[in-house]
Design an enzyme around this catalytic site. Structure first.
Site, PDB file in Angstrom:
ATOM      1  N   TYR A 160       0.810  -1.221   0.000  1.00 48.65           N
ATOM      2  CA  TYR A 160       0.000   0.000   0.000  1.00 48.65           C
ATOM      3  C   TYR A 160       0.844   1.271   0.000  1.00 48.65           C
ATOM      4  O   TYR A 160       0.299   2.364  -0.129  1.00 48.65           O
ATOM      5  CB  TYR A 160      -0.873   0.056   1.258  1.00 48.65           C
ATOM      6  CG  TYR A 160      -2.218  -0.601   1.119  1.00 48.65           C
ATOM      7  CD1 TYR A 160      -2.314  -1.948   0.834  1.00 48.65           C
ATOM      8  CD2 TYR A 160      -3.383   0.127   1.291  1.00 48.65           C
ATOM      9  CE1 TYR A 160      -3.543  -2.556   0.722  1.00 48.65           C
ATOM     10  CE2 TYR A 160      -4.620  -0.474   1.175  1.00 48.65           C
ATOM     11  CZ  TYR A 160      -4.690  -1.810   0.889  1.00 48.65           C
ATOM     12  OH  TYR A 160      -5.903  -2.408   0.775  1.00 48.65           O
TER      13      TYR A 160
ATOM     14  N   LYS B  49       1.795 -13.971   5.941  1.00 45.18           N
ATOM     15  CA  LYS B  49       2.009 -14.976   4.896  1.00 45.18           C
ATOM     16  C   LYS B  49       3.524 -15.201   4.823  1.00 45.18           C
ATOM     17  O   LYS B  49       4.149 -15.154   3.758  1.00 45.18           O
ATOM     18  CB  LYS B  49       1.417 -14.428   3.578  1.00 45.18           C
ATOM     19  CG  LYS B  49       1.334 -15.399   2.457  1.00 45.18           C
ATOM     20  CD  LYS B  49       0.244 -16.433   2.599  1.00 45.18           C
ATOM     21  CE  LYS B  49       0.346 -17.437   1.473  1.00 45.18           C
ATOM     22  NZ  LYS B  49      -0.323 -18.699   1.739  1.00 45.18           N
TER      23      LYS B  49
ATOM     24  N   ASP C 163      -4.007 -17.162   4.771  1.00 46.49           N
ATOM     25  CA  ASP C 163      -5.068 -17.883   4.047  1.00 46.49           C
ATOM     26  C   ASP C 163      -5.831 -18.800   4.989  1.00 46.49           C
ATOM     27  O   ASP C 163      -7.063 -18.888   4.963  1.00 46.49           O
ATOM     28  CB  ASP C 163      -4.542 -18.624   2.818  1.00 46.49           C
ATOM     29  CG  ASP C 163      -3.195 -19.294   3.024  1.00 46.49           C
ATOM     30  OD1 ASP C 163      -2.517 -18.960   4.010  1.00 46.49           O
ATOM     31  OD2 ASP C 163      -2.819 -20.152   2.216  1.00 46.49           O
TER      32      ASP C 163
ATOM     33  N   ASP D 178      -6.802  -5.385   5.449  1.00 46.25           N
ATOM     34  CA  ASP D 178      -7.904  -4.868   4.645  1.00 46.25           C
ATOM     35  C   ASP D 178      -8.824  -6.020   4.227  1.00 46.25           C
ATOM     36  O   ASP D 178     -10.049  -5.964   4.400  1.00 46.25           O
ATOM     37  CB  ASP D 178      -7.340  -4.156   3.415  1.00 46.25           C
ATOM     38  CG  ASP D 178      -8.300  -3.108   2.873  1.00 46.25           C
ATOM     39  OD1 ASP D 178      -9.325  -2.845   3.526  1.00 46.25           O
ATOM     40  OD2 ASP D 178      -8.027  -2.551   1.803  1.00 46.25           O
TER      41      ASP D 178
END
Ligand code: NAP
Length: 420
Positions: free
Chosen positions: A159, A229, A283, A307
């Site tokens: 971002y 992740k 995930d 987000d």
């Protein structure tokens, strides 16, 4: 300070900083609070939230002197710019503000004004509570199992806006640097390519994770979960996880233990009054939110994961029309709903203002106006439980009364008057 591009209220007093170190504020009973109504449905939910917050302030013996400030469409119309410096400095100097959603064009055009505001003011923690209000319909069987708060890092990650467009000299320069100097071979396909950079720093990660752990300790929460992740992005998201455990182990003494310590030293029995820090891969986390909802209380994660996760969690407690949020940093609060500007509904007096109203509740809480904050929550909850709802909830329930945005706000105001 004088402003050219904001609507300065006739009365009201400024909020000031009481303690630099703790970020504690001096809050008068009639504070000046900047508000950006926002683009699209912001023109509906902004004024609706203002009405409800005024009623809650008045019912508890206070008042809010709103300072209308401009960004996005309204700023372009009035001042021919996206984000006037006056808007940023009014929020900076008044410390507590609220905003509706701002539209960001996809693929081209100006960069996100939301991101710009958060970065310029270094509001590094985007905090999104997800709790279920009685009577709100949900696509899951036990929506009340969700009582979670997400601390999303707000200034870094993909971002950050460090990216180069395909076909430009800049992107070719970056490609050559990666291939020639950094020996990145056989990764980037031939032909046009866009390249982005994902900065995740120790400083940015640790200050966000501290906020999450501090919150858990202060609010008797049992766990803080680092969501990452890091199995794939080892040196960015993996580092975030490792820095998180470092903070937990080095800065909180016996108040905080890691999941390994829980099993190695306490046979899985959490000692009274402690917070356990664990971690989950992003995930997996998205399915855990559905399958083991009540195991998660406080989340600390990076910008993009945060987000995605908070929208998904929002769906479980009734959708984006309900989900509130706020940005924090350096003794400042900028409340804003999770949802965007939903342009197709703009100006229709149709959408649900609850997310914006409950974001205002976060703001009242930050002001230390707990009684007003509780009143807002109770009034919203009782209004919805009575079957008075906007279209988004009405389509999910049998019966009930479908209200416009402004009618829903009026119903909540009536409820505040009744409860006060
Ligand atoms: P969105 O504006 O959040 O809307 C997506 C859908 O969510 C809507 O079509 C609607 O679903 C539902 N929804 C959102 N707000 C609602 C409300 N108050 N009441 C009832 N339902 C609501 O997402 P988007 O369409 O992806 O994004 C539109 C623009 O907003 C983009 O320019 C994006 O960049 C921007 N955005 C801004 C922010 C921000 O300002 N912080 C955040 C996110 C997105 P149904 O049609 O199914 O009822």
């Amino acid at each position: 300070m004088s402003y050219d591009k904001v609507d300065v209220p006739e009365d009201g007093e400024a909020i000031t900083l009481a303690d630099e170190e703790t970020g504690e504020l001096n809050v008068p009973s009639n504070p000046i609070i900047p508000i950006i109504h926002g683009d699209g449905i912001g023109t509906d939910v902004g004024p609706a939230a203002q009405k409800v917050l005024d009623a809650a302030a008045e019912a508890t013996g206070r008042s809010i002197a709103w300072m209308r400030v401009y960004a996005g469409e309204s700023a372009r119309e009035k001042y021919d710019e996206n984000l006037p410096e006056d808007t940023v400095s009014a929020i900076r100097s008044h410390r507590v503000a609220i905003k509706g959603p701002l539209t960001t064009p996809v693929g081209a055009g100006f960069r996100s004004l939301n991101v710009a505001l958060r970065q310029t003011l270094d509001m590094y923690a985007n905090v999104r509570p997800t709790y279920h209000l009685e009577g709100v319909p949900s696509p899951v069987k036990n929506p009340e199992a969700m009582d979670m708060i997400t601390f999303r890092e707000n200034t870094e990650d993909v971002y950050a806006g460090v990216e180069w467009e395909a076909g430009t000299d800049e992107v070719e320069k970056v490609r050559r640097f990666l291939e020639d100097d950094m020996e990145v071979a056989d990764v980037i396909h031939d032909g046009p390519v866009g390249i982005g950079v994902k900065p995740i720093s120790e400083f940015g990660s640790k200050r966000l994770i501290r906020e999450a752990i501090d919150y858990a300790v202060a609010n008797d929460r049992d766990t803080v979960t680092l969501v990452h992740k890091g199995n794939i992005m080892k040196f960015t998201e993996g580092a975030f996880r490792d820095w998180g455990y470092e903070v937990a182990e080095e800065e909180y003494g016996d108040d905080v233990i890691t999941e390994d310590e829980l099993w190695d030293e306490h046979d899985g029995e959490q000692p009274e009054g402690t917070v356990v820090v664990n971690d989950r891969i992003a995930d997996n986390m998205l399915q855990q939110l559905l399958t083991r909802t009540d195991e998660y209380e406080v989340i600390a994660t990076m910008n993009l994961n945060g987000d995605y996760m908070s929208d998904a969690a929002g769906a479980q407690i009734g959708g984006l029309g309900i989900a509130p949020g706020a940005n924090f940093g350096h003794g400042r609060c900028l409340a804003e709903p999770v949802h965007g500007s939903a342009p197709k509904y703009a100006g229709e007096d149709k959408v649900n203002p609850t997310a914006m109203i409950l974001s205002g509740r976060e703001m009242l809480d930050y002001l230390g106006w707990d009684d007003a904050a509780d009143l807002v929550r109770d009034a919203v909850e009782e209004t919805i439980a009575s079957g008075q709802v906007t279209y988004d909830l009405h389509r999910q329930i049998d019966g009930g009364e479908k209200l416009a945005t402004s009618e829903f706000a009026e119903a909540v105001v009536d409820k505040i008057d009744e409860l006060a």
